[in-house]
Design an enzyme around this catalytic site. Structure first.
Site, PDB file in Angstrom:
ATOM      1  N   ASP A   1      -3.010   6.665   3.555  1.00  0.00           N
ATOM      2  CA  ASP A   1      -2.337   5.376   3.630  1.00  0.00           C
ATOM      3  C   ASP A   1      -2.590   4.727   4.988  1.00  0.00           C
ATOM      4  O   ASP A   1      -1.987   5.105   5.997  1.00  0.00           O
ATOM      5  CB  ASP A   1      -0.834   5.569   3.392  1.00  0.00           C
ATOM      6  CG  ASP A   1      -0.060   4.266   3.428  1.00  0.00           C
ATOM      7  OD1 ASP A   1      -0.688   3.202   3.380  1.00  0.00           O
ATOM      8  OD2 ASP A   1       1.190   4.323   3.504  1.00  0.00           O
TER       9      ASP A   1
ATOM     10  N   ARG B   1      16.840  15.488 -16.881  1.00  0.00           N
ATOM     11  CA  ARG B   1      16.224  16.362 -15.883  1.00  0.00           C
ATOM     12  C   ARG B   1      14.752  16.013 -15.680  1.00  0.00           C
ATOM     13  O   ARG B   1      14.272  15.894 -14.543  1.00  0.00           O
ATOM     14  CB  ARG B   1      16.340  17.823 -16.331  1.00  0.00           C
ATOM     15  CG  ARG B   1      17.687  18.452 -16.046  1.00  0.00           C
ATOM     16  CD  ARG B   1      17.760  19.826 -16.660  1.00  0.00           C
ATOM     17  NE  ARG B   1      18.984  20.506 -16.280  1.00  0.00           N
ATOM     18  CZ  ARG B   1      19.563  21.463 -16.975  1.00  0.00           C
ATOM     19  NH1 ARG B   1      19.021  21.856 -18.124  1.00  0.00           N
ATOM     20  NH2 ARG B   1      20.667  22.025 -16.566  1.00  0.00           N
TER      21      ARG B   1
ATOM     22  N   LYS C   1       0.830  -1.212   0.000  1.00  0.00           N
ATOM     23  CA  LYS C   1       0.000   0.000   0.000  1.00  0.00           C
ATOM     24  C   LYS C   1       0.865   1.262   0.000  1.00  0.00           C
ATOM     25  O   LYS C   1       0.563   2.226  -0.712  1.00  0.00           O
ATOM     26  CB  LYS C   1      -0.937   0.001   1.222  1.00  0.00           C
ATOM     27  CG  LYS C   1      -1.942  -1.135   1.255  1.00  0.00           C
ATOM     28  CD  LYS C   1      -2.916  -1.012   2.411  1.00  0.00           C
ATOM     29  CE  LYS C   1      -2.222  -1.033   3.770  1.00  0.00           C
ATOM     30  NZ  LYS C   1      -1.509  -2.302   4.031  1.00  0.00           N
TER      31      LYS C   1
END
Length: 582
Positions: free
Chosen positions: A113, A395, A31
């Site tokens: 989360d 970049r 997760k």
């Protein structure tokens, strides 16, 4: 194309509304990895996004495992009222922080989360945020492969404060017991709970319910491309070319550029050996090493920098979309010439190096949009990957991987002669830089880094400060000595190989008589050998000197198919190169 296509100053796409993505799943199901990866992608899109981890906040409040009440994770027996009150307080505090991110800080997407493993808790969360105008989506991670779970426990959970100073095997056993307890009370998400995305075995299969709108569908598409297999991504700029600072010339490598290419190959091989030694020293399980895949752009100086890898049998793929940023009317100009000839354009460029587009040129924003297919393929790739390219492309890709917002892309600093190593991890990425080359083409007389064209020389200009991005040049660790030593070993191996090949060719062209004395070879054999050699040389010449006009921009060109490390390719091209070297 998506990419940073709808960027606003606020970081919000107002037609998408406020979104809360609530993770669901048993412990060690990836997760956190999924949450951080999705956060990185949404930030790269230009959406103001943040992950709020319930576990991280609990550790921040309580500290390590020794401060956690013994019944905090209990499921079989009732918890004490004090523990329940503590759990409610931590949950309410982090959810208040989430609302603050929406209402005060101007955020648009939050990834919450946490385990959220029962229907009651999910229903409370859904009602709480939907009533405040936040659209809630459940993101469930399901995994039934025990080896993935165990690897996740060892690589992530054992390094958390919960298991500080614990024996590794004891910690794994304790965490497995926590998982077994929670499995007995876990409820999978159902369609009547609201919109959801289910990810099986971290990308193996995906199931969606009531997902609609641009931003939600972009999240689904991204989640279809990720995995948790350990791998390392390397970045290095291409070597110096004969005609620098010219986009149109598409010049080949200079003599220093060819030397640089050999040194880069030695540095990569040396660094991969060092990584294996580090894992061995740390007691990590030594699984089979990932093969190394090389990507280059279709520009000569990029894919010719990869020829030492081709000779050694690595798989090298050209990607036309990875060409450097197009400077337009600034092509071939110095800073002074650009200021004199295009003063208005120069001022606009200084004010916004990321979004400004010179006449007939690309901006970094345009380049980011162009690179989106490469980013999805990068996420799908499970091999170790070396990207040999141009400063502007590197970049953009590095900014994506390290989670920088789009406007900081021009501030990422990487010099020719530095190897950047990025290792994706559950809580983000681990990045390091190694210096392997100090020769011609690295910098100018004042020590500033040299770039392929003027449009790439953007670091530190305008509103983008040098310290706002990632300065890999300043942080690079020196490994020149190791790279030189590896190059000498490689030269010795090549010399030995060439000697054996030459001996074999001589013996093949000699035919012994029945009594053991040498006789002249059959008259037709030399001619056949010469014809084969010429055919091989011709095919090789076609592949190495063709212009960009010969490249199919709708597909990638594979220069070498072999995945074997450190061995000569068994392909026709490998044999042709061996003949040319002799």
């Amino acid at each position: 194309m998506a990419a940073p296509l709808y960027i606003t100053d606020s970081g919000r796409l107002f037609h998408a509304g406020l979104i809360l993505i609530v993770t669901v799943g048993l412990p060690a199901r990836g997760k956190t990895h999924i949450s951080r990866a999705l956060e990185r992608y949404l930030r790269w899109l230009g959406v103001k996004t943040r992950v709020y981890s319930l576990g991280d906040y609990r550790r921040k409040v309580l500290g390590g495992a020794k401060n956690v009440p013994p019944d905090y994770f209990a499921t079989k027996s009732p918890r004490s009222e004090a523990t329940n009150a503590l759990r409610r307080r931590i949950k309410n505090e982090i959810e208040d922080q989430i609302m603050d991110f929406y209402t005060v800080q101007g955020g648009q997407v939050v990834i919450y989360d946490a385990n959220n493993g029962n229907v009651k808790a999910r229903k409370e969360c859904y009602q709480k945020f939907e009533s405040k105008g936040v659209h809630v989506i459940f993101l469930e991670s399901i995994c039934d492969q025990e080896e993935i779970i165990t690897a996740n426990i060892r690589s992530v959970k054992l390094s958390s404060p919960d298991y500080a100073d614990w024996d590794a095997d004891r910690a794994v056993a304790d965490y497995w017991s926590r998982i077994r307890d929670q499995e007995q009370v876990y409820d999978t998400v159902t369609a009547d709970e609201g919109p959801f995305i289910k990810v099986m075995n971290v990308g193996e299969r995906i199931e969606v319910n009531k997902i609609e709108g641009y931003l939600q569908t972009r999240c689904c598409f991204f989640l279809m491309n990720i995995h948790t297999k350990p791998r390392t991504i390397y970045f290095a700029r291409s070597g110096q070319s004969l005609i620098e600072h010219s986009y149109k010339a598409d010049s080949d490598l200079s003599p220093a550029g060819w030397e640089y290419a050999e040194r880069m190959k030695a540095a990569v091989v040396s660094r991969r050996k060092a990584v294996r030694e580090e894992k061995k020293a740390n007691g990590e399980p030594m699984n089979a090493e990932n093969p190394l895949l090389i990507w280059t752009s279709a520009r000569r100086r990029a894919y010719h920098t990869a020829w030492p890898f081709v000779h050694s049998g690595y798989k090298v793929v050209q990607k036309a979309i990875m060409s450097e940023i197009n400077p337009g009317v600034w092509d071939g100009l110095s800073t002074g010439e650009a200021m004199d000839l295009y003063p208005d354009e120069w001022d606009r460029f200084l004010s916004d190096p990321y979004a400004h587009r010179a006449p007939r040129a690309e901006s970094y924003h345009d380049l980011s949009v162009r690179l989106e297919p490469a980013i999805f393929e990068l996420e799908r790739c499970q091999d170790d990957l070396l990207i040999i390219g141009h400063a502007s492309v590197i970049r953009c890709l590095l900014a994506y991987l390290v989670g920088l917002p789009p406007n900081e892309v021009p501030a990422v600093e990487i010099a020719r002669g530095d190897l950047v190593e990025v290792t994706p991890a559950s809580y983000g990425v681990i990045s390091r830089a190694f210096h392997f080359w100090s020769g011609e083409g690295r910098g100018d007389e004042s020590g500033l880094n040299l770039y392929e064209n003027f449009a790439e020389s953007t670091s530190g200009k305008g509103s983008v400060l040098p310290d706002s991005g990632v300065n890999f040049t300043a942080d690079a660790l020196n490994m020149e000595k190791e790279a030189k030593e590896e190059e000498e070993i490689d030269k010795e191996q090549k010399a030995e190989y060439i000697a054996k090949s030459l001996k074999g060719k001589i013996l093949n062209r000699l035919v012994s008589s029945g009594d053991g004395t040498r006789s002249a070879p059959h008259s037709h054999l030399p001619g056949l050998e010469e014809d084969k050699d010429k055919e091989m040389e011709s095919q090789l010449e076609e592949r190495t000197t063709g212009s960009d006009a010969d490249v199919d921009y709708n597909s990638d060109e594979v220069l070498s198919e072999s995945g074997a490390e450190g061995k000569q390719s068994g392909s026709l091209r490998g044999r042709a190169m061996s003949i040319l070297e002799i």
